[in-house]
Scaffold this motif. Structure first.
Motif, PDB file in Angstrom:
ATOM      1  N   VAL A  29      31.074  29.637  77.131  1.00 19.55           N
ATOM      2  CA  VAL A  29      31.861  29.221  75.971  1.00 19.55           C
ATOM      3  C   VAL A  29      31.943  27.319  75.192  1.00 19.55           C
ATOM      4  O   VAL A  29      32.366  27.176  74.053  1.00 19.55           O
ATOM      5  N   ALA A  30      31.256  27.091  75.962  1.00 16.12           N
ATOM      6  CA  ALA A  30      30.439  25.833  75.727  1.00 16.12           C
ATOM      7  C   ALA A  30      28.782  25.608  74.122  1.00 16.12           C
ATOM      8  O   ALA A  30      28.963  25.294  73.362  1.00 16.12           O
ATOM      9  N   ASN A  31      28.658  26.718  74.390  1.00 11.78           N
ATOM     10  CA  ASN A  31      27.745  26.878  73.373  1.00 11.78           C
ATOM     11  C   ASN A  31      27.749  27.760  71.785  1.00 11.78           C
ATOM     12  O   ASN A  31      27.519  28.100  71.275  1.00 11.78           O
ATOM     13  N   PHE A  32      29.277  28.630  72.157  1.00 14.63           N
ATOM     14  CA  PHE A  32      28.933  30.080  71.365  1.00 14.63           C
ATOM     15  C   PHE A  32      31.325  29.933  71.063  1.00 14.63           C
ATOM     16  O   PHE A  32      31.522  29.634  72.238  1.00 14.63           O
ATOM     17  N   GLU A  33      31.124  30.053  70.098  1.00 12.11           N
ATOM     18  CA  GLU A  33      32.309  30.785  69.938  1.00 12.11           C
ATOM     19  C   GLU A  33      33.348  31.700  70.190  1.00 12.11           C
ATOM     20  O   GLU A  33      33.269  32.634  69.200  1.00 12.11           O
ATOM     21  N   VAL A  34      33.269  32.161  71.527  1.00 10.29           N
ATOM     22  CA  VAL A  34      33.589  33.227  72.209  1.00 10.29           C
ATOM     23  C   VAL A  34      34.560  32.725  73.263  1.00 10.29           C
ATOM     24  O   VAL A  34      34.854  31.136  73.980  1.00 10.29           O
ATOM     25  N   GLU A  35      35.654  33.908  74.690  1.00  7.71           N
ATOM     26  CA  GLU A  35      36.146  34.163  74.292  1.00  7.71           C
ATOM     27  C   GLU A  35      35.632  34.958  76.104  1.00  7.71           C
ATOM     28  O   GLU A  35      35.425  35.801  75.231  1.00  7.71           O
ATOM     29  N   VAL A  36      35.734  34.199  77.011  1.00  6.98           N
ATOM     30  CA  VAL A  36      35.449  34.569  78.237  1.00  6.98           C
ATOM     31  C   VAL A  36      35.958  35.166  78.919  1.00  6.98           C
ATOM     32  O   VAL A  36      36.788  34.953  79.510  1.00  6.98           O
ATOM     33  N   HIS A  37      36.057  36.389  79.092  1.00  7.05           N
ATOM     34  CA  HIS A  37      36.403  37.285  80.699  1.00  7.05           C
ATOM     35  C   HIS A  37      35.677  37.375  81.391  1.00  7.05           C
ATOM     36  O   HIS A  37      35.071  38.790  81.143  1.00  7.05           O
ATOM     37  N   LEU A  38      36.234  37.278  82.704  1.00  4.53           N
ATOM     38  CA  LEU A  38      34.786  37.108  83.737  1.00  4.53           C
ATOM     39  C   LEU A  38      35.947  38.456  84.280  1.00  4.53           C
ATOM     40  O   LEU A  38      36.590  38.242  85.121  1.00  4.53           O
ATOM     41  N   LYS A 140      20.129  26.624  85.506  1.00  3.96           N
ATOM     42  CA  LYS A 140      20.107  28.330  85.591  1.00  3.96           C
ATOM     43  C   LYS A 140      19.536  29.005  84.025  1.00  3.96           C
ATOM     44  O   LYS A 140      20.324  28.214  83.109  1.00  3.96           O
ATOM     45  N   VAL A 141      18.633  29.907  83.978  1.00  6.12           N
ATOM     46  CA  VAL A 141      18.535  30.211  83.378  1.00  6.12           C
ATOM     47  C   VAL A 141      19.169  31.676  82.035  1.00  6.12           C
ATOM     48  O   VAL A 141      19.259  32.187  83.191  1.00  6.12           O
ATOM     49  N   PHE A 142      20.383  31.383  82.177  1.00  8.43           N
ATOM     50  CA  PHE A 142      21.404  32.335  81.815  1.00  8.43           C
ATOM     51  C   PHE A 142      21.355  33.684  80.574  1.00  8.43           C
ATOM     52  O   PHE A 142      21.024  33.232  79.478  1.00  8.43           O
ATOM     53  N   PRO A 143      20.976  34.757  81.231  1.00  9.91           N
ATOM     54  CA  PRO A 143      20.654  35.950  79.869  1.00  9.91           C
ATOM     55  C   PRO A 143      22.218  36.057  78.827  1.00  9.91           C
ATOM     56  O   PRO A 143      21.738  36.083  77.620  1.00  9.91           O
ATOM     57  N   ILE A 144      23.215  34.829  79.137  1.00  3.18           N
ATOM     58  CA  ILE A 144      24.767  35.146  78.115  1.00  3.18           C
ATOM     59  C   ILE A 144      23.802  34.473  76.428  1.00  3.18           C
ATOM     60  O   ILE A 144      24.465  34.715  75.986  1.00  3.18           O
ATOM     61  N   HIS A 145      22.950  34.227  76.575  1.00  3.45           N
ATOM     62  CA  HIS A 145      22.080  33.194  75.777  1.00  3.45           C
ATOM     63  C   HIS A 145      21.746  33.416  74.447  1.00  3.45           C
ATOM     64  O   HIS A 145      22.012  33.743  73.129  1.00  3.45           O
ATOM     65  N   HIS A 146      21.152  34.789  74.808  1.00  2.09           N
ATOM     66  CA  HIS A 146      20.399  35.745  74.161  1.00  2.09           C
ATOM     67  C   HIS A 146      21.240  36.984  73.669  1.00  2.09           C
ATOM     68  O   HIS A 146      21.126  37.335  72.239  1.00  2.09           O
ATOM     69  N   GLU A 147      22.214  37.015  74.755  1.00  2.00           N
ATOM     70  CA  GLU A 147      23.029  38.274  74.267  1.00  2.00           C
ATOM     71  C   GLU A 147      24.365  37.861  73.125  1.00  2.00           C
ATOM     72  O   GLU A 147      24.550  38.808  72.066  1.00  2.00           O
ATOM     73  N   LEU A 148      24.885  37.108  73.316  1.00  2.00           N
ATOM     74  CA  LEU A 148      25.258  36.524  72.281  1.00  2.00           C
ATOM     75  C   LEU A 148      25.053  35.552  71.278  1.00  2.00           C
ATOM     76  O   LEU A 148      25.544  35.585  69.892  1.00  2.00           O
ATOM     77  N   LEU A 149      23.840  35.611  71.033  1.00  2.00           N
ATOM     78  CA  LEU A 149      22.664  35.514  69.690  1.00  2.00           C
ATOM     79  C   LEU A 149      23.055  36.604  68.474  1.00  2.00           C
ATOM     80  O   LEU A 149      22.824  35.699  67.270  1.00  2.00           O
ATOM     81  N   SER A 150      22.962  37.822  69.154  1.00  7.58           N
ATOM     82  CA  SER A 150      22.516  38.736  68.628  1.00  7.58           C
ATOM     83  C   SER A 150      23.429  40.103  69.094  1.00  7.58           C
ATOM     84  O   SER A 150      23.807  41.000  67.411  1.00  7.58           O
ATOM     85  N   ILE A 151      24.400  40.054  69.354  1.00  4.36           N
ATOM     86  CA  ILE A 151      25.216  41.396  70.492  1.00  4.36           C
ATOM     87  C   ILE A 151      26.256  41.564  68.895  1.00  4.36           C
ATOM     88  O   ILE A 151      27.169  40.375  68.559  1.00  4.36           O
ATOM     89  N   GLY A 152      25.948  43.333  68.664  1.00  8.16           N
ATOM     90  CA  GLY A 152      27.465  43.265  67.552  1.00  8.16           C
ATOM     91  C   GLY A 152      27.339  42.396  65.642  1.00  8.16           C
ATOM     92  O   GLY A 152      27.479  43.569  65.158  1.00  8.16           O
ATOM     93  N   ARG A 153      25.619  42.120  66.002  1.00  4.22           N
ATOM     94  CA  ARG A 153      25.770  41.531  64.726  1.00  4.22           C
ATOM     95  C   ARG A 153      24.252  42.961  64.022  1.00  4.22           C
ATOM     96  O   ARG A 153      23.893  43.177  64.575  1.00  4.22           O
ATOM     97  N   PRO A 154      24.841  42.492  62.813  1.00  8.65           N
ATOM     98  CA  PRO A 154      23.746  43.582  61.453  1.00  8.65           C
ATOM     99  C   PRO A 154      22.394  42.797  62.048  1.00  8.65           C
ATOM    100  O   PRO A 154      22.268  41.552  62.107  1.00  8.65           O
ATOM    101  N   ALA A 160      17.321  35.856  62.737  1.00  8.04           N
ATOM    102  CA  ALA A 160      17.678  34.260  62.736  1.00  8.04           C
ATOM    103  C   ALA A 160      17.380  33.550  63.732  1.00  8.04           C
ATOM    104  O   ALA A 160      17.520  32.739  64.222  1.00  8.04           O
ATOM    105  N   GLY A 161      18.349  34.199  65.403  1.00 12.41           N
ATOM    106  CA  GLY A 161      18.117  34.162  66.464  1.00 12.41           C
ATOM    107  C   GLY A 161      16.881  34.527  67.340  1.00 12.41           C
ATOM    108  O   GLY A 161      17.106  33.989  68.725  1.00 12.41           O
ATOM    109  N   VAL A 179      21.165  44.180  73.901  1.00  6.52           N
ATOM    110  CA  VAL A 179      20.942  43.196  74.083  1.00  6.52           C
ATOM    111  C   VAL A 179      20.213  43.207  75.411  1.00  6.52           C
ATOM    112  O   VAL A 179      21.115  43.012  76.845  1.00  6.52           O
ATOM    113  N   SER A 180      19.106  43.357  76.126  1.00  6.92           N
ATOM    114  CA  SER A 180      18.678  43.069  77.343  1.00  6.92           C
ATOM    115  C   SER A 180      17.347  42.476  77.928  1.00  6.92           C
ATOM    116  O   SER A 180      16.702  41.851  76.895  1.00  6.92           O
ATOM    117  N   GLY A 181      17.241  41.813  79.262  1.00  4.90           N
ATOM    118  CA  GLY A 181      16.366  41.050  80.295  1.00  4.90           C
ATOM    119  C   GLY A 181      15.468  42.446  80.890  1.00  4.90           C
ATOM    120  O   GLY A 181      16.211  43.453  81.628  1.00  4.90           O
TER     121      GLY A 181
END
Length: 441
Positions: A29-38, A140-154, A160-161, A179-181
């Motif tokens: 939420v600090a780095n992307f325009e998202v609402e996160v439900h854990l 910590k190296v969070f996978p969600i960084h790459h996931e939110l750059l791309s998931i669901g986008r054309p 670009a990400g 998107v997977s590591g």
């Protein structure tokens, strides 16, 4: 604002993992325009659940992060309402497939998928309770960084990400639905001891899960890469690739999935069966949908109960059931490969009908392959001796039951696939309500 589901299924106390995932959600939420439900789906006993609940209660509130901690009784009640609301002819059977009352990896992830739908999320981001994040320069190296750059986008926009694109220009309008590591550390199936005891027996056993129609050299090559992650080289800088992934580069322990995939195809609801939760990844890869593979790998470790006297046989029986499930899964995967992009409709969504037809076609499959599998396992385990000889006795005593269960699992998967659209719609209509369904923000 995009709403995403960061999900943790657990059957053990894992307060440290809960804290880690809360940090990952806060990072998102600090780095992307998202609402996160854990979403924490917890099937521990009362004492262990209390430890996890204490960890949830101690989390600092973060705007845009909502934590939902559901115990087994809460899950059962929610999915009872969902199955009844779905309009299915046999809601009790569907409830059993969703919440079987025993360890079922595919069922647990299916509950995550319906939970994500109930929360109105557009993607699900899956993590494990037996893995750590890597750390670089104290962070910590969070996978969600790459996931939110791309998931669901054309895919054309996702270029670009990423650090490298192998995208076919013809696929630019297709969405990134995967998107997977990978992972580092222990094998993702705890059979390394067999390799240490007898490498030849290990090869014979692991060969049982390779496609029997392949040439011997290809099967042996598959043995060499099976159940392994990415090696030991630690994370130093980001690297990500956009294109159609290789199935060997995607892992359910470190993955983000778009709702246009998981709202169409549920996973195999097998009880106590390792590795039964990969069918959706196969469908997305074999449909030639673009995805992103990145290097924010997690660190896999083993929890002690699977190697104890009480835990050894149940865990290894899960591996046996994995081997037997492949008789029914490989024809489905092969059919997916043959269909390729024909698995998608005009909007690039998965089509359920051809997949359901493939699954139904396996239900009456000749069991000779699984008879052979059990023969090889018996011989291999007795050669290892000790606790593996005792395991061979257990497998032999359950031989017909194991054969029957593998076939029944295929039949039940077909039932669940057929009912899935109704379950998704019912979950979305039902919603997950704070307080009522064990959710806390």
């Amino acid at each position: 604002m995009q709403r995403v589901c960061l999900a943790l299924p657990t059957m053990r106390p894992c307060p440290g993992t809960i804290v880690d995932l809360a940090e990952e959600a806060a990072y998102a939420v600090a780095n992307f325009e998202v609402e996160v439900h854990l979403l924490i789906l917890d099937t521990t006993g009362a004492d262990e659940f209390a430890r996890n609940a204490e960890a949830v209660a101690a989390l600092d509130p973060v705007p845009g992060v909502f934590v939902h901690h559901l115990g087994e009784a809460q899950q059962r009640e929610f999915f009872r309402r969902v199955t009844e609301r779905s309009g299915a002819a046999d809601p009790e059977l569907l409830l059993e497939l969703m919440v079987p009352g025993d360890v079922a990896y595919g069922s647990c992830v299916n509950r995550i998928f319906l939970g994500a739908a109930a929360l109105g999320c557009t993607s699900a981001h899956l993590r494990n309770d037996d893995a750590d994040f890597q750390v670089l320069d104290g962070r910590k190296v969070f996978p969600i960084h790459h996931e939110l750059l791309s998931i669901g986008r054309p895919a054309g926009e996702a270029v670009a990400g990423v650090t490298r694109s192998e995208l076919d220009p013809a696929d630019a309008d297709k969405p990134v639905m995967l998107v997977s590591g990978s992972f580092m550390g222990e094998l993702n199936v705890d059979i390394g001891e067999i390799r240490e005891l007898d490498p030849e027996v290990y090869r014979d056993v692991v060969r049982l899960w390779t496609p029997p129609v392949w040439p011997d050299e290809d099967r042996d090559a598959m043995v060499d890469v099976s159940f392994k992650g990415t090696g030991t080289e630690p994370f130093t800088a980001d690297h990500s690739v956009l294109g159609v992934p290789d199935i060997w580069d995607v892992f359910m322990c470190n993955v983000a999935l778009d709702h246009r995939g998981y709202e169409v195809l549920p996973l195999l609801p097998s009880v106590r069966t390792l590795g039964c939760d990969y069918a959706l990844l196969h469908s997305l890869v074999h449909a030639k949908l673009p995805g992103v593979v990145h290097n924010r790998h997690i660190v896999n470790y083993y929890t002690p109960e699977r190697r104890t006297g009480a835990g050894f046989v149940p865990y290894q029986m899960g591996f046996v059931k994995l081997l037997l499930s492949m008789l029914y899964l490989y024809p489905v995967y092969g059919g997916m490969i043959d269909l390729g992009p024909k698995l998608l409709d005009e909007q690039y969504r998965l089509k359920v009908e051809p997949i359901l037809e493939l699954v139904r076609g396996t239900i009456d499959w000749d069991q000779a392959g699984n008879e052979h599998c059990l023969d090889v396992l018996d011989r291999s385990y007795r050669k290892l001796g000790g606790k593996y000889a005792e395991l061979a006795d257990v497998v032999a005593g359950r031989r017909q039951q194991l054969l029957d269960e593998a076939r029944e699992d295929a039949r039940r998967w077909a039932v669940l696939i057929e009912a899935w659209a109704g379950l998704v719609a019912a979950a979305r209509a039902e919603g997950l309500r704070p307080g009522v369904d064990g959710a806390a923000g």
